[in-house]
Enzyme design. Structure first.
Site, PDB file in Angstrom:
ATOM      1  N   TYR A 107       0.841  -1.185   0.000  1.00  0.00           N
ATOM      2  CA  TYR A 107       0.000   0.000   0.000  1.00  0.00           C
ATOM      3  C   TYR A 107       0.883   1.244   0.000  1.00  0.00           C
ATOM      4  O   TYR A 107       1.951   1.252   0.600  1.00  0.00           O
ATOM      5  CB  TYR A 107      -0.866  -0.039   1.256  1.00  0.00           C
ATOM      6  CG  TYR A 107      -1.576   1.237   1.564  1.00  0.00           C
ATOM      7  CD1 TYR A 107      -2.796   1.505   0.976  1.00  0.00           C
ATOM      8  CD2 TYR A 107      -1.030   2.164   2.447  1.00  0.00           C
ATOM      9  CE1 TYR A 107      -3.460   2.690   1.265  1.00  0.00           C
ATOM     10  CE2 TYR A 107      -1.691   3.334   2.729  1.00  0.00           C
ATOM     11  CZ  TYR A 107      -2.904   3.592   2.141  1.00  0.00           C
ATOM     12  OH  TYR A 107      -3.556   4.748   2.423  1.00  0.00           O
ATOM     13  N   TRP A 109       1.087   5.726  -1.533  1.00  0.00           N
ATOM     14  CA  TRP A 109       0.588   6.745  -2.458  1.00  0.00           C
ATOM     15  C   TRP A 109       1.435   6.917  -3.704  1.00  0.00           C
ATOM     16  O   TRP A 109       0.927   7.267  -4.748  1.00  0.00           O
ATOM     17  CB  TRP A 109       0.451   8.068  -1.713  1.00  0.00           C
ATOM     18  CG  TRP A 109      -0.870   8.201  -1.064  1.00  0.00           C
ATOM     19  CD1 TRP A 109      -1.401   7.375  -0.116  1.00  0.00           C
ATOM     20  CD2 TRP A 109      -1.838   9.219  -1.321  1.00  0.00           C
ATOM     21  NE1 TRP A 109      -2.651   7.829   0.244  1.00  0.00           N
ATOM     22  CE2 TRP A 109      -2.931   8.961  -0.478  1.00  0.00           C
ATOM     23  CE3 TRP A 109      -1.882  10.332  -2.154  1.00  0.00           C
ATOM     24  CZ2 TRP A 109      -4.073   9.772  -0.464  1.00  0.00           C
ATOM     25  CZ3 TRP A 109      -3.003  11.143  -2.140  1.00  0.00           C
ATOM     26  CH2 TRP A 109      -4.087  10.852  -1.305  1.00  0.00           C
TER      27      TRP A 109
HETATM   28  N1  LIG Z   1       0.515   8.032  13.184  1.00  0.00           N
HETATM   29  C1  LIG Z   1      -0.111   8.153  12.013  1.00  0.00           C
HETATM   30  N2  LIG Z   1       0.301   7.401  10.980  1.00  0.00           N
HETATM   31  C2  LIG Z   1      -0.305   7.512   9.791  1.00  0.00           C
HETATM   32  C3  LIG Z   1      -1.374   8.421   9.597  1.00  0.00           C
HETATM   33  C4  LIG Z   1      -1.799   9.194  10.711  1.00  0.00           C
HETATM   34  O1  LIG Z   1      -2.751   9.995  10.618  1.00  0.00           O
HETATM   35  N3  LIG Z   1      -1.134   9.047  11.893  1.00  0.00           N
HETATM   36  N4  LIG Z   1      -1.976   8.530   8.373  1.00  0.00           N
HETATM   37  C5  LIG Z   1      -1.952   7.337   7.534  1.00  0.00           C
HETATM   38  C6  LIG Z   1      -2.427   7.599   6.170  1.00  0.00           C
HETATM   39  S1  LIG Z   1      -3.976   8.305   6.035  1.00  0.00           S
HETATM   40  C7  LIG Z   1      -1.732   7.242   5.053  1.00  0.00           C
HETATM   41  S2  LIG Z   1      -2.489   7.391   3.523  1.00  0.00           S
HETATM   42  C8  LIG Z   1      -0.379   6.666   5.134  1.00  0.00           C
HETATM   43  C9  LIG Z   1       0.542   7.120   3.995  1.00  0.00           C
HETATM   44  O2  LIG Z   1       1.612   6.276   3.878  1.00  0.00           O
HETATM   45  P1  LIG Z   1       2.402   6.065   2.510  1.00  0.00           P
HETATM   46  O3  LIG Z   1       1.489   6.147   1.347  1.00  0.00           O
HETATM   47  O4  LIG Z   1       3.196   4.825   2.654  1.00  0.00           O
HETATM   48  O5  LIG Z   1       3.364   7.337   2.522  1.00  0.00           O
HETATM   49  P2  LIG Z   1       4.149   8.098   1.387  1.00  0.00           P
HETATM   50  O6  LIG Z   1       5.165   8.926   2.094  1.00  0.00           O
HETATM   51  O7  LIG Z   1       3.201   8.806   0.500  1.00  0.00           O
HETATM   52  O8  LIG Z   1       4.902   6.941   0.602  1.00  0.00           O
HETATM   53  C10 LIG Z   1       4.976   6.884  -0.769  1.00  0.00           C
HETATM   54  C11 LIG Z   1       6.355   6.379  -1.182  1.00  0.00           C
HETATM   55  O9  LIG Z   1       6.330   6.158  -2.607  1.00  0.00           O
HETATM   56  C12 LIG Z   1       7.558   6.623  -3.150  1.00  0.00           C
HETATM   57  N5  LIG Z   1       7.368   6.870  -4.586  1.00  0.00           N
HETATM   58  C13 LIG Z   1       7.022   8.001  -5.224  1.00  0.00           C
HETATM   59  N6  LIG Z   1       6.959   7.781  -6.556  1.00  0.00           N
HETATM   60  C14 LIG Z   1       7.292   6.495  -6.766  1.00  0.00           C
HETATM   61  C15 LIG Z   1       7.403   5.674  -7.924  1.00  0.00           C
HETATM   62  O10 LIG Z   1       7.170   6.073  -9.043  1.00  0.00           O
HETATM   63  N7  LIG Z   1       7.759   4.383  -7.734  1.00  0.00           N
HETATM   64  C16 LIG Z   1       8.010   3.877  -6.510  1.00  0.00           C
HETATM   65  N8  LIG Z   1       8.359   2.582  -6.428  1.00  0.00           N
HETATM   66  N9  LIG Z   1       7.902   4.627  -5.392  1.00  0.00           N
HETATM   67  C17 LIG Z   1       7.557   5.905  -5.523  1.00  0.00           C
HETATM   68  C18 LIG Z   1       7.880   7.846  -2.327  1.00  0.00           C
HETATM   69  O11 LIG Z   1       9.247   8.191  -2.451  1.00  0.00           O
HETATM   70  C19 LIG Z   1       7.471   7.373  -0.920  1.00  0.00           C
HETATM   71  O12 LIG Z   1       8.556   6.735  -0.285  1.00  0.00           O
HETATM   72  O13 LIG Z   1       0.193   6.997   6.401  1.00  0.00           O
HETATM   73  C20 LIG Z   1      -0.626   6.594   7.503  1.00  0.00           C
HETATM   74  N10 LIG Z   1       0.093   6.728   8.753  1.00  0.00           N
HETATM   75  N1  LIG Z   2      -1.053  18.568   3.387  1.00  0.00           N
HETATM   76  C1  LIG Z   2      -1.446  17.297   3.425  1.00  0.00           C
HETATM   77  N2  LIG Z   2      -2.737  16.978   3.167  1.00  0.00           N
HETATM   78  C2  LIG Z   2      -3.132  15.685   3.242  1.00  0.00           C
HETATM   79  C3  LIG Z   2      -2.229  14.626   3.498  1.00  0.00           C
HETATM   80  C4  LIG Z   2      -0.868  14.987   3.764  1.00  0.00           C
HETATM   81  O1  LIG Z   2      -0.016  14.121   4.033  1.00  0.00           O
HETATM   82  N3  LIG Z   2      -0.523  16.314   3.714  1.00  0.00           N
HETATM   83  N4  LIG Z   2      -2.661  13.320   3.531  1.00  0.00           N
HETATM   84  C5  LIG Z   2      -3.923  13.022   2.850  1.00  0.00           C
HETATM   85  C6  LIG Z   2      -4.451  11.716   3.274  1.00  0.00           C
HETATM   86  S1  LIG Z   2      -3.723  10.321   2.622  1.00  0.00           S
HETATM   87  C7  LIG Z   2      -5.520  11.580   4.079  1.00  0.00           C
HETATM   88  S2  LIG Z   2      -6.147  10.042   4.416  1.00  0.00           S
HETATM   89  C8  LIG Z   2      -6.198  12.742   4.645  1.00  0.00           C
HETATM   90  C9  LIG Z   2      -6.472  12.537   6.125  1.00  0.00           C
HETATM   91  O2  LIG Z   2      -7.425  13.427   6.587  1.00  0.00           O
HETATM   92  P1  LIG Z   2      -7.691  13.503   8.164  1.00  0.00           P
HETATM   93  O3  LIG Z   2      -7.530  12.160   8.739  1.00  0.00           O
HETATM   94  O4  LIG Z   2      -8.975  14.172   8.400  1.00  0.00           O
HETATM   95  O5  LIG Z   2      -6.462  14.452   8.563  1.00  0.00           O
HETATM   96  P2  LIG Z   2      -5.665  14.750   9.909  1.00  0.00           P
HETATM   97  O6  LIG Z   2      -4.793  15.922   9.564  1.00  0.00           O
HETATM   98  O7  LIG Z   2      -4.992  13.537  10.413  1.00  0.00           O
HETATM   99  O8  LIG Z   2      -6.767  15.171  10.956  1.00  0.00           O
HETATM  100  C10 LIG Z   2      -7.577  16.316  10.767  1.00  0.00           C
HETATM  101  C11 LIG Z   2      -7.777  17.004  12.079  1.00  0.00           C
HETATM  102  O9  LIG Z   2      -8.547  16.204  12.957  1.00  0.00           O
HETATM  103  C12 LIG Z   2      -8.329  16.698  14.273  1.00  0.00           C
HETATM  104  N5  LIG Z   2      -8.527  15.654  15.266  1.00  0.00           N
HETATM  105  C13 LIG Z   2      -7.667  14.654  15.574  1.00  0.00           C
HETATM  106  N6  LIG Z   2      -8.203  13.891  16.553  1.00  0.00           N
HETATM  107  C14 LIG Z   2      -9.383  14.411  16.879  1.00  0.00           C
HETATM  108  C15 LIG Z   2     -10.411  14.056  17.817  1.00  0.00           C
HETATM  109  O10 LIG Z   2     -10.328  13.089  18.564  1.00  0.00           O
HETATM  110  N7  LIG Z   2     -11.523  14.827  17.826  1.00  0.00           N
HETATM  111  C16 LIG Z   2     -11.682  15.905  17.024  1.00  0.00           C
HETATM  112  N8  LIG Z   2     -12.822  16.554  17.084  1.00  0.00           N
HETATM  113  N9  LIG Z   2     -10.726  16.263  16.147  1.00  0.00           N
HETATM  114  C17 LIG Z   2      -9.607  15.532  16.059  1.00  0.00           C
HETATM  115  C18 LIG Z   2      -6.888  17.186  14.301  1.00  0.00           C
HETATM  116  O11 LIG Z   2      -6.806  18.433  14.958  1.00  0.00           O
HETATM  117  C19 LIG Z   2      -6.489  17.217  12.848  1.00  0.00           C
HETATM  118  O12 LIG Z   2      -5.829  18.399  12.449  1.00  0.00           O
HETATM  119  O13 LIG Z   2      -5.406  13.923   4.486  1.00  0.00           O
HETATM  120  C20 LIG Z   2      -4.967  14.092   3.149  1.00  0.00           C
HETATM  121  N10 LIG Z   2      -4.451  15.413   3.017  1.00  0.00           N
HETATM  122 MO   LIG Z   3      -4.441   8.518   3.827  1.00  0.00          MO
END
Ligand SMILES: Nc1nc2c(c(=O)[nH]1)N[C@H]1C(S)=C(S)[C@@H](COP(=O)(O)OP(=O)(O)OC[C@H]3O[C@@H](n4cnc5c(=O)[nH]c(N)nc54)[C@H](O)[C@@H]3O)O[C@H]1N2
Ligand SMILES: Nc1nc2c(c(=O)[nH]1)N[C@H]1C(S)=C(S)[C@@H](COP(=O)(O)OP(=O)(O)OC[C@H]3O[C@@H](n4cnc5c(=O)[nH]c(N)nc54)[C@H](O)[C@@H]3O)O[C@H]1N2
Ligand SMILES: [Mo]
Length: 759
Positions: A107, A109
């Site tokens: 998994y 992005w």
């Molecule tokens: N504690 C905590 N952990 C979280 C979250 C959180 O809210 N709290 N959020 C979670 C969420 S919502 C998400 S979506 C995940 C995201 O987690 P990931 O999707 O694993 O994070 P990315 O950093 O986007 O990783 C993408 C990787 O793909 C590589 N890449 C870019 N282009 C290419 C390509 O063309 N080929 C290959 N092979 N690689 C490439 C980039 O260099 C990077 O290393 O993290 C989760 N982890």
């Molecule tokens: N700039 C930027 N944008 C992104 C991403 C990124 O890496 N960078 N990642 C993308 C991805 S893959 C995803 S899945 C989405 C995730 O989207 P979300 O999961 O909604 O994003 P977060 O920033 O983790 O959380 C949003 C807000 O929720 C609030 N929050 C946290 N815990 C609680 C709680 O218990 N109660 C309440 N009421 N509020 C709370 C926090 O203050 C936080 O800023 O974002 C996307 N957008």
């Molecule tokens: Mo995500």
């Protein structure tokens, strides 16, 4: 000047000496993501992987479990050697252990391009070899992806066919936002985006008299005026129950709507009123959990019933323990208001989580690389990777099934960074130590690449032709190569094609096409299936884009409201399931038949807070997408003393003698990291915020428990699922303590390559 697309927006770039020199947003994007600033210098960044490499211990000793992953040197090998080693190892694992021993969940992005989409490429490749153990759902929406199909028949349509911003601006009076409406997040959309309308929509909404109520630990989760409530994090379900209690007891609930469009309200109401457990879920009850004034909750419930109201729940709320409950309870609250399907009323999920909610969906599908068929049936919920690797053969609950973890010998990763996303990194490192072989394709020396045995250098999207779009953006964009591939990097497609040839499945994988031919083929097969005309591929490529029709003016579930028989939902009953017989029948102790309050482990109201008294919000970074381009300018400029910034309230800083700019140690019993302090009144007292995405940088790479000197919160998050139902990721919340780091902070080396030796 060239034009291309990232998940965080379309841009124009100048290129000099084989790298991006400058970027500017495309015309028409009025609110571009600051993360564009990370692109200059990204092609020739010091963290690029310049050629294939193999971990020294793996090369010397062969495949097998090892505690040296992440601490070993690498040996530079040629592409031919790499192909030979990798093909032989894939053969060995498949022949000796079967395809289920190959974990290809992979998994992540990666880049926006639809053809060079790393996940699709790796899945297609592994399917040609007979398949792989796969993963379900995402870290984004692990709980929602399981609960919402059961209770409203879909999860995707909640975003894709959400009520449009224009409809909200025109009809909504009150937006009640659990988790705010964080514009930092709307910068991003999976597959890319050519416009960012959310900020403007909120301006127009307010200008028309609309009011925003935000429940969030962070004031700046809403940009501009709002009524801000900062409850104890993790108590949103209790707050929603209290609002529901007022509706139920003050005859404000829409009984007709509940009877016509929902099932199981009566069972839920027994719980709400405390008929069986003697605990009415009243504002007074909720106040003891969330710390808010019960009068405020009562008043808000009355206002919600009196106005056209949307209840919206951010995705972050379901990335916590018992994360199934918040979206389910938000939907239930909206159902009690009876405005679901009315313009500007009802339910929302993820406004402020991603750009997509509120944007009109395309009237067509997008081109897509076929991934083939995977005959292997073993799978895990995506965030159970460490559980799987540490507990082969053990059984576990998931969504009403009793499943068994396969005995995985080889982990194959392309396009994701588990050291960014997965919880409890010390545990993840022990889990990765257990397998025979770890393979990673990435353009950069991320921590995941450093923990691999076989490292495959990928091109970035800037070095190859591709195209992309997303399902709620009206433009399919060409992504022409802006510069030549850096050093020894190869397109993942070419790597897989060469491997497929070595393994005798070249024709299956390539179908005789080069990547240039694939682009044309995907476009042509897609355009032939459309019921409207689009330009030819050549016309598209020279114009750089094609505009596609969208469906304007949507209201979520309007068709269901208009005719619940013709548009019955995909749930068992065809209705909104406030009570689910199926879930009830699973008998889980951590997810009941109706939405309910469960006390989480990581929260300020529990015993653990005596030892770790600060609630850390590990949210999405404003300065980048996840861990991508953490070495870039915008991301680097956000750091404090070279570390990821941790924001805290002045009272918590003062109690610990801390000031903006200090380096602190953030810790609990699972791990520790350094971070740089930002004192900020916009953070609720007892809450601290440290975004994800600083590249993991252990002070001693040989020690799995080592402190991260850079500020990755996943060193101490709990690797526990949301519940037995979904086992979603719970990384959003964790309890910690913070102290000043008195010693000289060790340097951050995460963006330097590991030691690479030549034979
Ligand atoms: N504690 C905590 N952990 C979280 C979250 C959180 O809210 N709290 N959020 C979670 C969420 S919502 C998400 S979506 C995940 C995201 O987690 P990931 O999707 O694993 O994070 P990315 O950093 O986007 O990783 C993408 C990787 O793909 C590589 N890449 C870019 N282009 C290419 C390509 O063309 N080929 C290959 N092979 N690689 C490439 C980039 O260099 C990077 O290393 O993290 C989760 N982890
Ligand atoms: N700039 C930027 N944008 C992104 C991403 C990124 O890496 N960078 N990642 C993308 C991805 S893959 C995803 S899945 C989405 C995730 O989207 P979300 O999961 O909604 O994003 P977060 O920033 O983790 O959380 C949003 C807000 O929720 C609030 N929050 C946290 N815990 C609680 C709680 O218990 N109660 C309440 N009421 N509020 C709370 C926090 O203050 C936080 O800023 O974002 C996307 N957008
Ligand atoms: Mo995500």
């Amino acid at each position: 000047m060239g034009t291309s697309l990232t998940h965080w927006g379309a841009f124009r770039a100048t290129v000099e000496a084989g790298d991006v020199a400058s970027v500017a947003p495309i015309a028409g994007d009025t609110d571009p993501s600051p993360a564009l600033g990370n692109l200059p210098g990204s092609v020739r960044h010091s963290a690029r992987i310049t050629g294939p490499a193999v971990r020294r211990g793996w090369l010397d000793d062969g495949p097998g479990p090892s505690s040296r992953r992440g601490a070993d040197d690498f040996v530079a090998v040629s592409w031919d050697e790499l192909t030979e080693l990798l093909a032989a190892e894939l053969r060995r694992v498949i022949d000796r252990h079967g395809n289920s021993a190959l974990y290809g969940g992979s998994y992540g992005w990666a880049s926006a391009g639809r053809f060079h989409h790393a996940q699709s490429q790796v899945h297609r490749f592994l399917n040609c070899l007979g398949g792989y153990t796969f993963s379900r759902h995402s870290y984004s929406l692990g709980a929602t992806g399981v609960i919402m199909p059961r209770v409203v028949g879909t999860h995707d349509d909640l975003f894709k066919r959400s009520t449009a911003w224009d409809v909200i601006v025109e009809h909504t009076e009150l937006l009640v936002c659990f988790g705010g409406l964080a514009l930092k997040n709307t910068g991003v959309n999976h597959g890319g985006t050519t416009a960012h309308p959310a900020r403007d929509a909120l301006h127009r909404f307010r200008a028309g008299g609309g009011r925003i109520v935000s429940f969030s630990p962070l004031r700046d989760d809403v940009d501009g005026p709002c009524d801000w409530f900062a409850p104890v994090p993790g108590t949103d379900v209790a707050i929603m129950l209290a609002l529901a209690h007022v509706l139920a007891t003050e005859s404000l609930a829409d009984r007709d709507f509940l009877a016509t469009y929902c099932t199981g309200y009566e069972r839920f109401e027994r719980y709400l009123l405390g008929i069986d457990d003697g605990v009415p879920k009243s504002p007074q009850w909720a106040a003891r959990l969330c710390g808010l004034d019960p009068e405020d909750l009562t008043a808000l419930a009355r206002q919600m019933a009196a106005h056209r109201t949307i209840v919206t729940v951010s995705w972050s709320l379901q990335r916590t323990r018992f994360g199934e409950q918040a979206p389910w309870m938000g939907l239930t609250l909206a159902a009690m208001l009876g405005q679901i399907g009315l313009p500007g009323g009802g339910f929302g999920h993820g406004y402020g989580s991603m750009n997509e909610p509120g944007l009109p969906p395309l009237r067509c599908a997008l081109p897509r690389l076929p991934q083939g068929v995977n005959p292997v049936t073993s799978f895990i919920p995506v965030a159970a990777i460490s559980d799987m690797l540490l507990h082969p053969g053990e059984s576990f609950d998931y969504n009403g099934l009793r499943l068994t973890y396969p005995d995985v010998k080889m982990v194959y990763w392309a396009g994701g960074n588990p050291f960014h996303r997965h919880q409890n990194i010390p545990r993840l490192r022990r889990a990765l130590g257990r397998v025979d072989t770890v393979v990673v394709h990435d353009p950069y020396w991320t921590a995941m690449a450093r923990h691999a045995d076989i490292v495959v250098p990928s091109t970035t999207f800037l070095e190859r032709d591709d195209f992309s779009g997303s399902r709620n953006d009206p433009v399919l964009m060409a992504m022409p190569r802006l510069t030549e591939p850096y050093a020894g990097a190869r397109d993942d497609y070419d790597t897989f094609a060469t491997l497929a040839a070595a393994l005798g499945v070249e024709e299956d994988f390539t179908e005789g096409r080069t990547s240039a031919q694939w682009l044309r083929h995907l476009y042509d097969t897609w355009s032939q299936a459309l019921d409207f005309a689009v330009p030819t591929f050549d016309e598209f490529w020279s114009a750089g884009q094609v505009r596609l029709p969208v469906e304007d003016g949507l209201t979520l579930l309007a068709d269901f409201r208009a005719d619940p028989v013709a548009h019955r939902l995909g749930t068992r009953s065809g209705l909104i399931e406030i009570f689910s017989d199926d879930i009830d029948g699973f008998g889980y102790s951590d997810c009941a038949g109706h939405p309910a309050w469960f006390e989480p482990s990581e929260w300020l109201g529990g015993p653990r807070a005596q030892r770790y008294p600060l609630h850390l919000i590990a949210n999405q970074p404003a300065s980048r997408l996840h861990s991508q381009l953490d070495g870039g300018k915008t991301s680097q400029e956000s750091k404090v003393a070279g570390r990821e910034p941790i924001r805290m309230h002045p009272s918590d800083a003062q109690a610990r003698g801390l000031h903006t700019g200090d380096v602190v140690r953030v810790f609990n019993d699972r791990g520790a990291c350094l971070a740089g302090v930002l004192v900020d009144e916009r953070v609720r007292p007892q809450v601290v915020q440290l975004s994800t995405g600083a590249w993991y940088d252990p002070v001693d790479p040989a020690d799995p428990e080592a402190m991260c000197v850079h500020g990755n919160p996943n060193v101490f998050t709990d690797d526990i699922g949301t519940s037995s139902l979904a086992r979603g990721c719970t990384g959003a919340h964790v309890l910690v303590e913070i102290e000043k780091y008195a010693a000289t902070p060790p340097p951050v080396r995460a963006h330097q390559p590991p030691r690479i030796v030549r034979r």
